[in-house]
Write a protein that holds these residues in place. Structure first.
Motif, PDB file in Angstrom:
ATOM      1  N   PRO A 191      29.470  51.924   3.784  1.00  0.00           N
ATOM      2  CA  PRO A 191      28.703  52.634   4.812  1.00  0.00           C
ATOM      3  C   PRO A 191      29.440  52.684   6.149  1.00  0.00           C
ATOM      4  CG  PRO A 191      27.296  51.132   3.570  1.00  0.00           C
ATOM      5  CD  PRO A 191      28.706  50.846   3.146  1.00  0.00           C
ATOM      6  N   HIS A 192      29.370  53.848   6.818  1.00  0.00           N
ATOM      7  CA  HIS A 192      30.031  54.058   8.116  1.00  0.00           C
ATOM      8  C   HIS A 192      31.519  53.725   8.047  1.00  0.00           C
ATOM      9  CE1 HIS A 192      25.946  54.451   9.564  1.00  0.00           C
ATOM     10  NE2 HIS A 192      25.673  53.215   9.204  1.00  0.00           N
ATOM     11  N   LYS A 193      32.113  54.005   6.905  1.00  0.00           N
ATOM     12  CA  LYS A 193      33.508  53.652   6.637  1.00  0.00           C
ATOM     13  C   LYS A 193      34.454  54.118   7.728  1.00  0.00           C
ATOM     14  CE  LYS A 193      37.064  54.875   3.165  1.00  0.00           C
ATOM     15  NZ  LYS A 193      37.260  55.535   1.844  1.00  0.00           N
ATOM     16  N   ASN A 194      34.303  55.343   8.185  1.00  0.00           N
ATOM     17  CA  ASN A 194      35.290  55.924   9.093  1.00  0.00           C
ATOM     18  C   ASN A 194      35.278  55.320  10.489  1.00  0.00           C
ATOM     19  OD1 ASN A 194      36.346  57.727   7.170  1.00  0.00           O
ATOM     20  ND2 ASN A 194      34.670  59.158   7.524  1.00  0.00           N
ATOM     21  N   ILE A 195      34.198  54.621  10.855  1.00  0.00           N
ATOM     22  CA  ILE A 195      34.157  53.971  12.170  1.00  0.00           C
ATOM     23  C   ILE A 195      33.904  52.469  12.049  1.00  0.00           C
ATOM     24  CG2 ILE A 195      33.573  56.010  13.527  1.00  0.00           C
ATOM     25  CD1 ILE A 195      30.636  55.193  13.381  1.00  0.00           C
ATOM     26  N   ARG A 196      33.991  51.950  10.851  1.00  0.00           N
ATOM     27  CA  ARG A 196      33.849  50.514  10.659  1.00  0.00           C
ATOM     28  C   ARG A 196      35.036  49.794  11.299  1.00  0.00           C
ATOM     29  NH1 ARG A 196      33.144  47.439   4.775  1.00  0.00           N
ATOM     30  NH2 ARG A 196      33.500  45.320   5.534  1.00  0.00           N
ATOM     31  N   GLU A 197      34.775  48.594  11.832  1.00  0.00           N
ATOM     32  CA  GLU A 197      35.840  47.842  12.491  1.00  0.00           C
ATOM     33  C   GLU A 197      36.885  47.377  11.482  1.00  0.00           C
ATOM     34  OE1 GLU A 197      36.174  43.586  14.574  1.00  0.00           O
ATOM     35  OE2 GLU A 197      34.922  44.996  15.705  1.00  0.00           O
ATOM     36  N   PHE A 198      38.122  47.643  11.804  1.00  0.00           N
ATOM     37  CA  PHE A 198      39.259  47.248  10.975  1.00  0.00           C
ATOM     38  C   PHE A 198      40.240  46.504  11.868  1.00  0.00           C
ATOM     39  CE2 PHE A 198      43.431  47.738   9.137  1.00  0.00           C
ATOM     40  CZ  PHE A 198      43.247  47.655   7.765  1.00  0.00           C
ATOM     41  N   CYS A 199      40.377  45.224  11.649  1.00  0.00           N
ATOM     42  CA  CYS A 199      41.297  44.397  12.454  1.00  0.00           C
ATOM     43  C   CYS A 199      41.111  44.630  13.948  1.00  0.00           C
ATOM     44  CB  CYS A 199      42.742  44.661  12.051  1.00  0.00           C
ATOM     45  SG  CYS A 199      43.164  44.060  10.396  1.00  0.00           S
ATOM     46  N   GLY A 200      39.860  44.722  14.374  1.00  0.00           N
ATOM     47  CA  GLY A 200      39.585  44.721  15.809  1.00  0.00           C
ATOM     48  C   GLY A 200      39.141  46.018  16.437  1.00  0.00           C
ATOM     49  N   LYS A 201      39.229  47.143  15.720  1.00  0.00           N
ATOM     50  CA  LYS A 201      38.751  48.401  16.295  1.00  0.00           C
ATOM     51  C   LYS A 201      38.364  49.353  15.180  1.00  0.00           C
ATOM     52  CE  LYS A 201      43.547  49.849  17.086  1.00  0.00           C
ATOM     53  NZ  LYS A 201      44.548  50.124  18.138  1.00  0.00           N
ATOM     54  N   PRO A 202      37.617  50.408  15.501  1.00  0.00           N
ATOM     55  CA  PRO A 202      37.204  51.350  14.446  1.00  0.00           C
ATOM     56  C   PRO A 202      38.418  51.895  13.709  1.00  0.00           C
ATOM     57  CG  PRO A 202      36.061  51.822  16.507  1.00  0.00           C
ATOM     58  CD  PRO A 202      37.115  50.805  16.834  1.00  0.00           C
ATOM     59  N   ILE A 203      38.318  51.973  12.401  1.00  0.00           N
ATOM     60  CA  ILE A 203      39.495  52.343  11.612  1.00  0.00           C
ATOM     61  C   ILE A 203      40.015  53.724  11.981  1.00  0.00           C
ATOM     62  CG2 ILE A 203      38.207  53.286   9.638  1.00  0.00           C
ATOM     63  CD1 ILE A 203      40.359  51.837   7.858  1.00  0.00           C
ATOM     64  N   ILE A 204      39.141  54.649  12.376  1.00  0.00           N
ATOM     65  CA  ILE A 204      39.604  55.986  12.739  1.00  0.00           C
ATOM     66  C   ILE A 204      40.510  55.957  13.974  1.00  0.00           C
ATOM     67  CG2 ILE A 204      37.647  56.564  14.253  1.00  0.00           C
ATOM     68  CD1 ILE A 204      37.718  59.390  13.069  1.00  0.00           C
ATOM     69  N   ALA A 205      40.364  54.913  14.795  1.00  0.00           N
ATOM     70  CA  ALA A 205      41.163  54.828  16.020  1.00  0.00           C
ATOM     71  C   ALA A 205      42.655  54.786  15.716  1.00  0.00           C
ATOM     72  CB  ALA A 205      40.766  53.582  16.818  1.00  0.00           C
TER      73      ALA A 205
END
Length: 233
Positions: A18-32
């Motif tokens: 859920p909310h994969k594209n803006i889920r936090e990845f190593c400290g920030k939203p993965i889309i970033a």
């Protein structure tokens, strides 16, 4: 290229994560990571996010991407191909009088992408490719794979290769699932990023990870931390 657009395709309907594209990845939203790589490359006249989700749009704008149009329902369907979303964006820009010579479709879950990789892809285009697809090696030769039948029995998927040594099999690679690049004319003519002169951009397997399940996500974070650890050393 005279002008280029980077389209980050990020619909909001992820079900397995859920909310994969803006889920936090190593400290920030993965889309970033995708947005920052595209901006840092300094290759694009426009870095935009194609989405049907207001929360994704807000995060995209926060990290410097534009969201001039929301994606249509038809292009956000589970069965809609990436190429459909790209065509829709190009058509939307055409309607406001903007056209680009090159188009890059960058996935929102591609934290391993770096600006130099995008520049290398553009260099291949300048050398004559009409499109570029990043690829990597399989963990095991796919030509030695099995088909699993309804009753659970096995047979070789490619019997003609069953007795060949692995080192004698034709070389094969698979799509990394990070970005695609093409001249706009070639993309429009082919209807996809597989064009008349598609060039491979080779990516080491240690920098590649599909992110389709929570388990994939954990592995991707481990790989990413290892990668930035190497960069820092």
């Amino acid at each position: 290229m005279a002008s280029a657009i980077c389209i980050i395709t990020a619909r909001g309907g992820s079900k397995r994560i859920p909310h994969k594209n803006i889920r936090e990845f190593c400290g920030k939203p993965i889309i970033a990571y995708s947005i920052e790589a595209a901006l840092a490359s300094e290759l694009f006249d426009e870095v935009m996010v194609s989405t049907d989700d207001e929360a994704i749009a807000a995060v995209a704008r926060e990290y410097g991407a534009s969201v001039p149009f929301m994606r249509s329902v038809a292009a956000s369907d589970d069965h809609a191909a990436t190429s459909e979303a790209v065509r829709e964006v190009l058509d939307d820009y055409e309607r406001i009088g903007k056209r680009f010579d090159a188009v890059c479709c960058l996935y929102p879950t591609a934290p391993f992408v770096r600006a130099p990789e995008l520049r290398e892809a553009f260099d291949l285009m300048r050398e004559g490719a009409t499109s570029v697809i990043p690829v990597t090696s399989y963990d095991y030769p796919p030509l030695r794979g099995f088909k699993i039948h309804v009753d659970g029995s096995l047979s070789y998927a490619f019997p003609e290769y069953a007795a060949m040594r692995s080192q004698d099999l034709p070389a094969m690679a698979h799509d990394c699932g990070r970005f695609y690049l093409a001249t706009t004319d070639a993309f429009q003519s082919a209807g996809s990023f597989m064009t008349e002169k598609t060039q491979a951009l080779w990516i080491p397997a240690r920098f590649v990870q599909d992110i389709d399940t929570p388990e994939d996500w954990e592995v991707a974070e481990q790989k990413y931390r290892a990668m930035i650890g190497r960069d820092a050393s």
